[in-house]
Design a protein around this motif. Structure first.
Motif, PDB file in Angstrom:
ATOM      1  N   ILE A 219     -14.798  -0.567  69.473  1.00 19.42           N
ATOM      2  CA  ILE A 219     -14.551  -1.998  69.348  1.00 19.42           C
ATOM      3  C   ILE A 219     -15.866  -2.737  69.121  1.00 19.42           C
ATOM      4  O   ILE A 219     -15.906  -3.801  68.516  1.00 19.42           O
ATOM      5  CB  ILE A 219     -13.860  -2.544  70.617  1.00 19.42           C
ATOM      6  N   THR A 220     -16.965  -2.186  69.607  1.00 16.68           N
ATOM      7  CA  THR A 220     -18.269  -2.859  69.525  1.00 16.68           C
ATOM      8  C   THR A 220     -19.019  -2.552  68.239  1.00 16.68           C
ATOM      9  O   THR A 220     -20.078  -3.115  68.002  1.00 16.68           O
ATOM     10  CB  THR A 220     -19.152  -2.443  70.721  1.00 16.68           C
ATOM     11  N   ALA A 221     -18.488  -1.646  67.390  1.00 13.50           N
ATOM     12  CA  ALA A 221     -19.221  -1.180  66.211  1.00 13.50           C
ATOM     13  C   ALA A 221     -19.620  -2.316  65.278  1.00 13.50           C
ATOM     14  O   ALA A 221     -20.727  -2.332  64.734  1.00 13.50           O
ATOM     15  CB  ALA A 221     -18.380  -0.154  65.449  1.00 13.50           C
ATOM     16  N   ALA A 222     -18.715  -3.287  65.075  1.00 11.58           N
ATOM     17  CA  ALA A 222     -18.981  -4.373  64.136  1.00 11.58           C
ATOM     18  C   ALA A 222     -19.998  -5.375  64.669  1.00 11.58           C
ATOM     19  O   ALA A 222     -20.434  -6.261  63.933  1.00 11.58           O
ATOM     20  CB  ALA A 222     -17.676  -5.099  63.793  1.00 11.58           C
ATOM     21  N   ALA A 300     -11.631  -5.997  78.595  1.00 10.35           N
ATOM     22  CA  ALA A 300     -10.315  -6.407  78.101  1.00 10.35           C
ATOM     23  C   ALA A 300     -10.398  -7.730  77.350  1.00 10.35           C
ATOM     24  O   ALA A 300      -9.785  -7.893  76.284  1.00 10.35           O
ATOM     25  CB  ALA A 300      -9.325  -6.511  79.249  1.00 10.35           C
ATOM     26  N   LEU A 301     -11.150  -8.690  77.892  1.00 15.92           N
ATOM     27  CA  LEU A 301     -11.312  -9.977  77.214  1.00 15.92           C
ATOM     28  C   LEU A 301     -12.004  -9.796  75.867  1.00 15.92           C
ATOM     29  O   LEU A 301     -11.616 -10.397  74.857  1.00 15.92           O
ATOM     30  CB  LEU A 301     -12.114 -10.942  78.097  1.00 15.92           C
ATOM     31  N   PHE A 302     -13.031  -8.961  75.855  1.00 11.44           N
ATOM     32  CA  PHE A 302     -13.771  -8.678  74.623  1.00 11.44           C
ATOM     33  C   PHE A 302     -12.859  -8.021  73.593  1.00 11.44           C
ATOM     34  O   PHE A 302     -12.790  -8.428  72.432  1.00 11.44           O
ATOM     35  CB  PHE A 302     -14.953  -7.753  74.953  1.00 11.44           C
ATOM     36  N   THR A 303     -12.110  -7.000  74.023  1.00  6.68           N
ATOM     37  CA  THR A 303     -11.278  -6.209  73.115  1.00  6.68           C
ATOM     38  C   THR A 303     -10.101  -6.999  72.567  1.00  6.68           C
ATOM     39  O   THR A 303      -9.864  -7.009  71.351  1.00  6.68           O
ATOM     40  CB  THR A 303     -10.740  -4.959  73.845  1.00  6.68           C
ATOM     41  N   THR A 304      -9.349  -7.642  73.450  1.00 12.08           N
ATOM     42  CA  THR A 304      -8.121  -8.305  73.018  1.00 12.08           C
ATOM     43  C   THR A 304      -8.393  -9.465  72.065  1.00 12.08           C
ATOM     44  O   THR A 304      -7.631  -9.692  71.127  1.00 12.08           O
ATOM     45  CB  THR A 304      -7.319  -8.808  74.230  1.00 12.08           C
TER      46      THR A 304
END
Length: 445
Positions: A219-222, A300-304
């Motif tokens: 999820i953090t790749a970009a 979860a906040l970051f991902t969603t």
């Protein structure tokens, strides 16, 4: 057609390494290890090694995909690209819902953990406070999220390293604890397998759950400064982290005290620290578990928020970024949904949330399998044949198929185990409902 705005690249290698590390260490280890040890005995070490190997295999497949297009907002984009729009729709919203449910459960847990110190205060107050603080961290700047997650992960690492060092010192110097003289033979003196191996399969299921969230690096790749360097480094180090933090901690736990001493209802970390004469053990571990729950909520906040951004059509309401290049509208919606748990806690018993969390865990297995199938399709595509070959997954596609079989086996264990049968059936129903919705949604887009 106007392109979607791009997320900022402000997460450093230090942040990514800690995020990837924190994703493999959670309450599954701090709280669930007692239950795992009781079910498998010292054989749990082998179960974690086997499970960790297949989790690492899945992550290598994900890593290869990430480096083919590190501008993908989330890894679900690869599923859509190689398995089709319908698969991307189903897996994308499944991943989003899974993290929403996990966040609800973790937020509920945070209220309970804070009442350990302040039992007279209402749990909803702490839930609201933690959610507000972490929400603020997520909308200020990506670097603020990375820094928060860095310190959350560091606290967990310190607790585990302390456990391992205590174990080594006590074995080397034969220090006495409540269980007697500490020696390496304590590990096997009551046998190597608990209950004649009757619960080994259930232990596989629990070990797998302990690794949920390891894919978060995708999820953090970009938003990584140098993805070509940091992503391979983070993924390759997963196997070392598994050996050190999981195997090392469990080995220390079962050496300091006989594995038969541990209870499924008590954290073995609390039992060990209490057994060597640290009266504040329960408070220390409660603090560590609190940070683990807050870390999961933060993730979860970051991902969603990014999932909603990724799944939204171009030029739509949720495809916009704020001035800090953060998908604030997606984070706002996810936070509002997560916050409903504060009110729902007055209506539903806490067991309902642990049940729903197990449902989310079953869906994660399907997402991991879909990632492996996506990698197989990528290897067959012109993008692989004619493109630059970076960070190749070893022994593909054989390793893909072997990992898929293992994960399908874990799903089958969930389906056939009385304790998790209903939640697994609920996850299957969820996929059926999403498929029916996709027949309409994907066609009209």
């Amino acid at each position: 057609m106007t392109e979607k705005p791009q997320l900022s690249r402000t997460l450093s290698g230090r942040h990514i390494n800690m995020i990837a590390l924190g994703g493999t260490i959670g309450t599954g280890l701090f709280l669930g290890a007692g239950d795992s040890i009781q079910k498998a005995g010292p054989a749990i070490l082998l179960i974690y090694i086997i499970t960790g190997f297949f989790v690492f295999s899945m992550m290598r497949a994900l890593g290869e995909l990430l480096l083919t297009d590190h501008n993908q907002t989330v890894f679900i984009g690869f599923i859509k690209k190689y398995l089709g729009d319908r698969a991307g729709f189903i897996m994308g919203w499944t991943y989003w819902l899974g993290w929403i449910i996990i966040a609800m459960a973790e937020l509920t847990a945070i209220g309970k953990y804070m009442q350990f110190w302040l039992p007279q205060t209402p749990a909803w107050l702490w839930e609201l406070l933690f959610l507000g603080v972490l929400y603020s961290m997520n909308i200020i700047a990506v670097k603020a999220f990375g820094e928060t997650e860095f310190w959350f992960a560091l606290i967990k690492i310190i607790a585990i390293v302390a456990m391992i060092l205590i174990g080594i010192i006590m074995v080397v110097f034969h220090i006495r604890s409540e269980a007697g003289i500490t020696q390496l033979s304590t590990l096997w003196q009551h046998g190597l397998i608990a209950n004649h191996g009757h619960n080994l399969l259930a232990a596989f299921q629990m070990a797998f759950f302990a690794f949920l969230g390891v894919e978060f690096v995708g999820i953090t790749a970009a938003e990584t400064k140098d993805p070509l360097k940091t992503i391979p480094k983070s993924i390759n180090s997963i196997i070392i982290r598994i050996l050190i933090f999981y195997i090392g901690a469990l080995l220390a736990i079962m050496t300091i005290q006989p594995w038969t001493n541990y209870s499924a209802n008590t954290s073995p970390f609390v039992q060990v620290f209490s057994g060597i004469g640290i009266p504040a053990a329960a408070g220390i571990i409660n603090f560590v578990i609190l940070t683990a729950a807050a870390s999961s909520l933060n993730s979860a906040l970051f991902t969603t928020g990014r999932m909603i951004f990724s799944l939204s059509p171009k030029n739509s309401f949720f495809s916009q970024l704020n001035s800090h290049y953060i998908p604030m509208r997606g984070i706002n919606l996810s936070t509002a949904l997560i916050a409903t748990v504060i009110g729902l806690n007055y209506i539903f018993p806490e067991d309902a949330f642990s049940m729903v969390t197990a449902t989310a865990s079953a869906t994660f297995i399907v997402i991991y399998i879909s990632l492996l199938i996506t990698h197989i399709q990528y290897r067959k595509s012109d993008h692989f044949i004619n493109g630059q070959k970076k960070f190749l997954m070893p022994f593909a596609p054989f390793s893909n198929y072997l990992t898929i079989v293992f994960m399908a086996g874990v799903f089958l264990i969930l389906l056939l185990s009385p304790a998790t049968m209903m939640t697994t059936i609920l996850s299957i129903i969820w996929f059926v409902v999403l498929f029916i919705i996709s027949l309409y949604k994907v066609r009209v887009q």
